[in-house]
Write a protein that holds these residues in place. Sequence first.
Motif, PDB file in Angstrom:
ATOM      1  N   ALA A 174       0.932  -1.029   0.025  1.00 39.13           N
ATOM      2  CA  ALA A 174       0.092  -0.159   0.031  1.00 39.13           C
ATOM      3  C   ALA A 174       0.721   1.164   0.039  1.00 39.13           C
ATOM      4  O   ALA A 174       1.060   1.817   1.113  1.00 39.13           O
ATOM      5  CB  ALA A 174      -0.820   0.089   1.281  1.00 39.13           C
ATOM      6  N   PRO A 175       1.385   1.580  -1.062  1.00 37.77           N
ATOM      7  CA  PRO A 175       2.365   2.769  -1.119  1.00 37.77           C
ATOM      8  C   PRO A 175       1.677   3.847  -0.855  1.00 37.77           C
ATOM      9  O   PRO A 175       0.607   4.310  -1.226  1.00 37.77           O
ATOM     10  CB  PRO A 175       2.933   2.849  -2.634  1.00 37.77           C
ATOM     11  N   SER A 176       2.558   4.634   0.100  1.00 38.06           N
ATOM     12  CA  SER A 176       1.955   6.215   0.345  1.00 38.06           C
ATOM     13  C   SER A 176       1.966   7.173  -0.571  1.00 38.06           C
ATOM     14  O   SER A 176       1.388   8.176  -0.363  1.00 38.06           O
ATOM     15  CB  SER A 176       2.867   6.491   1.644  1.00 38.06           C
ATOM     16  N   PHE A 177       2.590   6.924  -1.598  1.00 38.55           N
ATOM     17  CA  PHE A 177       2.801   7.992  -2.851  1.00 38.55           C
ATOM     18  C   PHE A 177       1.854   7.814  -3.648  1.00 38.55           C
ATOM     19  O   PHE A 177       1.790   8.621  -4.843  1.00 38.55           O
ATOM     20  CB  PHE A 177       4.412   7.864  -3.252  1.00 38.55           C
ATOM     21  N   LYS A 178       0.675   7.099  -3.730  1.00 32.61           N
ATOM     22  CA  LYS A 178      -0.246   6.847  -4.706  1.00 32.61           C
ATOM     23  C   LYS A 178      -0.881   8.276  -5.095  1.00 32.61           C
ATOM     24  O   LYS A 178      -0.864   8.301  -6.493  1.00 32.61           O
ATOM     25  CB  LYS A 178      -1.483   5.996  -4.304  1.00 32.61           C
ATOM     26  N   GLN A 179      -1.198   8.842  -4.381  1.00 30.61           N
ATOM     27  CA  GLN A 179      -2.075  10.459  -4.670  1.00 30.61           C
ATOM     28  C   GLN A 179      -0.863  11.218  -5.276  1.00 30.61           C
ATOM     29  O   GLN A 179      -1.371  11.980  -6.331  1.00 30.61           O
ATOM     30  CB  GLN A 179      -2.545  10.890  -3.737  1.00 30.61           C
ATOM     31  N   LEU A 180       0.190  11.368  -4.974  1.00 23.66           N
ATOM     32  CA  LEU A 180       1.186  12.319  -5.642  1.00 23.66           C
ATOM     33  C   LEU A 180       1.538  11.850  -7.048  1.00 23.66           C
ATOM     34  O   LEU A 180       1.451  12.683  -7.910  1.00 23.66           O
ATOM     35  CB  LEU A 180       2.379  12.090  -4.907  1.00 23.66           C
ATOM     36  N   TRP A 181       1.623  10.420  -7.317  1.00 23.79           N
ATOM     37  CA  TRP A 181       1.715  10.081  -8.661  1.00 23.79           C
ATOM     38  C   TRP A 181       0.615  10.094  -9.669  1.00 23.79           C
ATOM     39  O   TRP A 181       0.827  10.200 -10.796  1.00 23.79           O
ATOM     40  CB  TRP A 181       2.775   8.856  -8.692  1.00 23.79           C
ATOM     41  N   GLN A 182      -0.622  10.088  -8.940  1.00 24.88           N
ATOM     42  CA  GLN A 182      -1.882  10.116  -9.577  1.00 24.88           C
ATOM     43  C   GLN A 182      -2.066  11.481 -10.204  1.00 24.88           C
ATOM     44  O   GLN A 182      -2.226  11.678 -11.522  1.00 24.88           O
ATOM     45  CB  GLN A 182      -3.100   9.659  -8.629  1.00 24.88           C
ATOM     46  N   ASP A 183      -1.633  12.349  -9.325  1.00 28.35           N
ATOM     47  CA  ASP A 183      -1.516  13.880  -9.523  1.00 28.35           C
ATOM     48  C   ASP A 183      -0.772  14.174 -10.875  1.00 28.35           C
ATOM     49  O   ASP A 183      -1.036  14.922 -11.719  1.00 28.35           O
ATOM     50  CB  ASP A 183      -1.501  14.800  -8.533  1.00 28.35           C
ATOM     51  N   ALA A 184       0.646  13.460 -10.539  1.00 27.55           N
ATOM     52  CA  ALA A 184       1.725  13.678 -11.494  1.00 27.55           C
ATOM     53  C   ALA A 184       1.364  13.245 -12.773  1.00 27.55           C
ATOM     54  O   ALA A 184       1.431  13.925 -14.070  1.00 27.55           O
ATOM     55  CB  ALA A 184       3.141  13.202 -10.991  1.00 27.55           C
TER      56      ALA A 184
END
Length: 314
Positions: A244-254
């Motif tokens: 469950a990577p914590s950076f999912k939202q960051l990379w979705q936005d990117a």
Amino acid sequence: MPIQNSFPTTEHLVSPQATSLNQTTLWTALITPFNDDESIDFDTLTQLVAEQNAAGNGILLLGSTGEALAMTPEEQQAVVRHVCALALSVPLMVGVGGYQLQQQRQWLAFLADYPIDALLLPVPLYAKPGAASQQKWFESLLDDSRWPCMIYNVPSRTGAALDAQTLGAIAKHPNAWAVKEASGNVETFTRYIQAAPTLQFFCGDDALFVDFAAAGACGLVSVAGNAWPEATALYVQQTLSQAAPSFKQLWQDAGNSLFCAANPIAVKALMQHQGRLRHAGLRPPLYMDELPELTPVLDANHQVNQWMNTCLAQ
């Protein structure tokens, strides 16, 4: 349009990277840099290839991100000659596009003299072929290919989705290797995996890779890899190793920021801002006027760089 390429033809070479396909989890769908006069900027192309090579990313030439169908056959050939003359330690895949079968067979005949490792075969565009037509099309190209082939589903561009039953049938072909799934739908992705479990499956959407990896994707074919070669490689590695990577939202936005205009408009604008493109030139029918502002992309660039620096500091 002038072709500025001084590299010699490379004949009948076998790439030493052919065995590394199954270990390559990130393929960057490379842009094609252009000069102000719309000719190919081969000097910058050399630099971009070197960056991907240094990051260990597989390179996909002449896909939709590379604006292949806006180029002449002679220009496409020049790109292949140029990149194949460089010293690469990563595998090289080349796109096969369009919907004229004889033209695609001629393209495969040209590629036979160069050290490439794989082909990308999309559903034929524009004609909207059904299941039976798709099967005959893919079987014809798979029969003519001397390389492993990645079947590409991208209905937003081709106008027709890959038929799951067709995929199951062609998966038995010895040259069928993988699938790039870019429908944007995890349920569709899962249905393809069930239809052809012997193939490798790659996500074709940077923003959705975390969800696709959880559903069985073994890697990513990426636009973001152009803008952030090392960071995208780390994104893929960490996604595949974490539940469950914590950076999912960051990379979705990117990932989404790079599609605020038709691809590759936004990524080229960003790369020029980064100082990695001398010109953010595009080929018609794409124009930079379509991008109203660069703020979302610049915000994503800041967030990705900050994330990368934090990862490296840990």
